[in-house]
Scaffold this motif. Structure first.
Motif, PDB file in Angstrom:
ATOM      1  N   THR A   4       3.776  -6.326   9.335  1.00 27.11           N
ATOM      2  CA  THR A   4       3.914  -5.062  10.040  1.00 27.11           C
ATOM      3  C   THR A   4       3.749  -5.313  11.530  1.00 27.11           C
ATOM      4  O   THR A   4       2.794  -5.965  11.954  1.00 27.11           O
ATOM      5  CB  THR A   4       2.840  -4.059   9.562  1.00 27.11           C
ATOM      6  OG1 THR A   4       3.017  -3.853   8.164  1.00 27.11           O
ATOM      7  CG2 THR A   4       2.967  -2.734  10.290  1.00 27.11           C
ATOM      8  N   THR A  32       9.674   3.171   9.794  1.00 26.43           N
ATOM      9  CA  THR A  32       9.073   4.428   9.377  1.00 26.43           C
ATOM     10  C   THR A  32       8.713   5.215  10.623  1.00 26.43           C
ATOM     11  O   THR A  32       7.955   4.740  11.468  1.00 26.43           O
ATOM     12  CB  THR A  32       7.789   4.173   8.548  1.00 26.43           C
ATOM     13  OG1 THR A  32       8.134   3.364   7.423  1.00 26.43           O
ATOM     14  CG2 THR A  32       7.170   5.470   8.091  1.00 26.43           C
ATOM     15  N   LEU A  34       6.708   7.929  12.426  1.00 28.12           N
ATOM     16  CA  LEU A  34       5.410   8.552  12.199  1.00 28.12           C
ATOM     17  C   LEU A  34       5.338   9.922  12.852  1.00 28.12           C
ATOM     18  O   LEU A  34       4.542  10.167  13.748  1.00 28.12           O
ATOM     19  CB  LEU A  34       4.292   7.646  12.731  1.00 28.12           C
ATOM     20  CG  LEU A  34       4.217   6.271  12.065  1.00 28.12           C
ATOM     21  CD1 LEU A  34       3.170   5.408  12.756  1.00 28.12           C
ATOM     22  CD2 LEU A  34       3.917   6.403  10.596  1.00 28.12           C
ATOM     23  N   ALA A  54      -3.555   1.868   5.812  1.00 25.59           N
ATOM     24  CA  ALA A  54      -2.136   2.197   5.944  1.00 25.59           C
ATOM     25  C   ALA A  54      -1.267   1.068   5.399  1.00 25.59           C
ATOM     26  O   ALA A  54      -0.290   1.313   4.683  1.00 25.59           O
ATOM     27  CB  ALA A  54      -1.790   2.481   7.406  1.00 25.59           C
ATOM     28  N   MET A  55      -1.613  -0.165   5.717  1.00 26.49           N
ATOM     29  CA  MET A  55      -0.835  -1.304   5.238  1.00 26.49           C
ATOM     30  C   MET A  55      -0.927  -1.400   3.711  1.00 26.49           C
ATOM     31  O   MET A  55       0.072  -1.632   3.033  1.00 26.49           O
ATOM     32  CB  MET A  55      -1.310  -2.607   5.875  1.00 26.49           C
ATOM     33  CG  MET A  55      -0.410  -3.786   5.552  1.00 26.49           C
ATOM     34  SD  MET A  55      -0.932  -5.365   6.253  1.00 26.49           S
ATOM     35  CE  MET A  55      -1.345  -4.926   7.913  1.00 26.49           C
ATOM     36  N   LEU A  57      -1.554   1.086   1.568  1.00 30.05           N
ATOM     37  CA  LEU A  57      -0.777   2.183   0.995  1.00 30.05           C
ATOM     38  C   LEU A  57       0.718   1.896   1.058  1.00 30.05           C
ATOM     39  O   LEU A  57       1.455   2.114   0.093  1.00 30.05           O
ATOM     40  CB  LEU A  57      -1.074   3.488   1.734  1.00 30.05           C
ATOM     41  CG  LEU A  57      -2.397   4.154   1.400  1.00 30.05           C
ATOM     42  CD1 LEU A  57      -2.676   5.290   2.380  1.00 30.05           C
ATOM     43  CD2 LEU A  57      -2.382   4.680  -0.021  1.00 30.05           C
ATOM     44  N   ARG A  58       1.177   1.419   2.203  1.00 28.96           N
ATOM     45  CA  ARG A  58       2.596   1.113   2.380  1.00 28.96           C
ATOM     46  C   ARG A  58       3.052   0.089   1.349  1.00 28.96           C
ATOM     47  O   ARG A  58       4.095   0.245   0.723  1.00 28.96           O
ATOM     48  CB  ARG A  58       2.835   0.587   3.793  1.00 28.96           C
ATOM     49  CG  ARG A  58       4.290   0.379   4.141  1.00 28.96           C
ATOM     50  CD  ARG A  58       4.482  -0.089   5.576  1.00 28.96           C
ATOM     51  NE  ARG A  58       3.965   0.865   6.523  1.00 28.96           N
ATOM     52  CZ  ARG A  58       2.955   0.627   7.371  1.00 28.96           C
ATOM     53  NH1 ARG A  58       2.360  -0.558   7.375  1.00 28.96           N
ATOM     54  NH2 ARG A  58       2.540   1.537   8.206  1.00 28.96           N
ATOM     55  N   ASN A  59       2.261  -0.941   1.150  1.00 23.85           N
ATOM     56  CA  ASN A  59       2.632  -1.987   0.197  1.00 23.85           C
ATOM     57  C   ASN A  59       2.624  -1.479  -1.244  1.00 23.85           C
ATOM     58  O   ASN A  59       3.490  -1.832  -2.032  1.00 23.85           O
ATOM     59  CB  ASN A  59       1.713  -3.195   0.327  1.00 23.85           C
ATOM     60  CG  ASN A  59       1.985  -3.981   1.578  1.00 23.85           C
ATOM     61  OD1 ASN A  59       3.095  -4.005   2.080  1.00 23.85           O
ATOM     62  ND2 ASN A  59       0.966  -4.634   2.101  1.00 23.85           N
ATOM     63  N   LYS A  62       5.731   1.199  -1.767  1.00 22.66           N
ATOM     64  CA  LYS A  62       7.113   0.836  -1.448  1.00 22.66           C
ATOM     65  C   LYS A  62       8.009   0.783  -2.683  1.00 22.66           C
ATOM     66  O   LYS A  62       9.210   0.982  -2.573  1.00 22.66           O
ATOM     67  CB  LYS A  62       7.174  -0.472  -0.675  1.00 22.66           C
ATOM     68  CG  LYS A  62       6.785  -1.688  -1.455  1.00 22.66           C
ATOM     69  CD  LYS A  62       6.831  -2.923  -0.581  1.00 22.66           C
ATOM     70  CE  LYS A  62       6.269  -4.103  -1.355  1.00 22.66           C
ATOM     71  NZ  LYS A  62       6.177  -5.267  -0.509  1.00 22.66           N
ATOM     72  N   ALA A  65      10.160   3.943  -2.966  1.00 23.15           N
ATOM     73  CA  ALA A  65      11.033   4.310  -1.843  1.00 23.15           C
ATOM     74  C   ALA A  65      12.446   4.672  -2.285  1.00 23.15           C
ATOM     75  O   ALA A  65      13.012   5.657  -1.817  1.00 23.15           O
ATOM     76  CB  ALA A  65      11.069   3.195  -0.807  1.00 23.15           C
TER      77      ALA A  65
END
Length: 79
Positions: A4, A32, A34, A54-55, A57-59, A62, A65
């Motif tokens: 990221t 993304t 924000l 945040a990282m 959650l994103r991982n 995904k 998506a």
């Protein structure tokens, strides 16, 4: 490779805040934005979400998506 890197979208381009990986010439990316539905920037810190959270959650999210981006899912935005 997953990494990221923070940046700012301006005039149709992404300007990096952090340096991008030095050994990468070309690579697919996900961008993304924000901002909320009113165009206001989402303050993740105020939401209790730190950079590591945040990282994570994103991982973990995904994999959803492709489903979220399907046109028929827009109906849920109106609920």
């Amino acid at each position: 490779m997953m990494q990221t890197v923070r940046g700012i979208y301006k005039d149709g381009r992404v300007e990096f805040i952090n340096s991008p990986p030095a050994d990468v010439d070309q690579i697919p990316v996900l961008i993304t934005f924000l901002v909320d539905e009113h165009g206001q920037e989402v303050d993740l810190q105020k939401q209790g979400i730190g950079p590591e959270n945040a990282m994570d959650l994103r991982n973990r999210l995904k994999c959803f998506a492709d489903d979220w981006e399907r046109p028929e899912m827009d109906a849920y935005d109106k609920l």
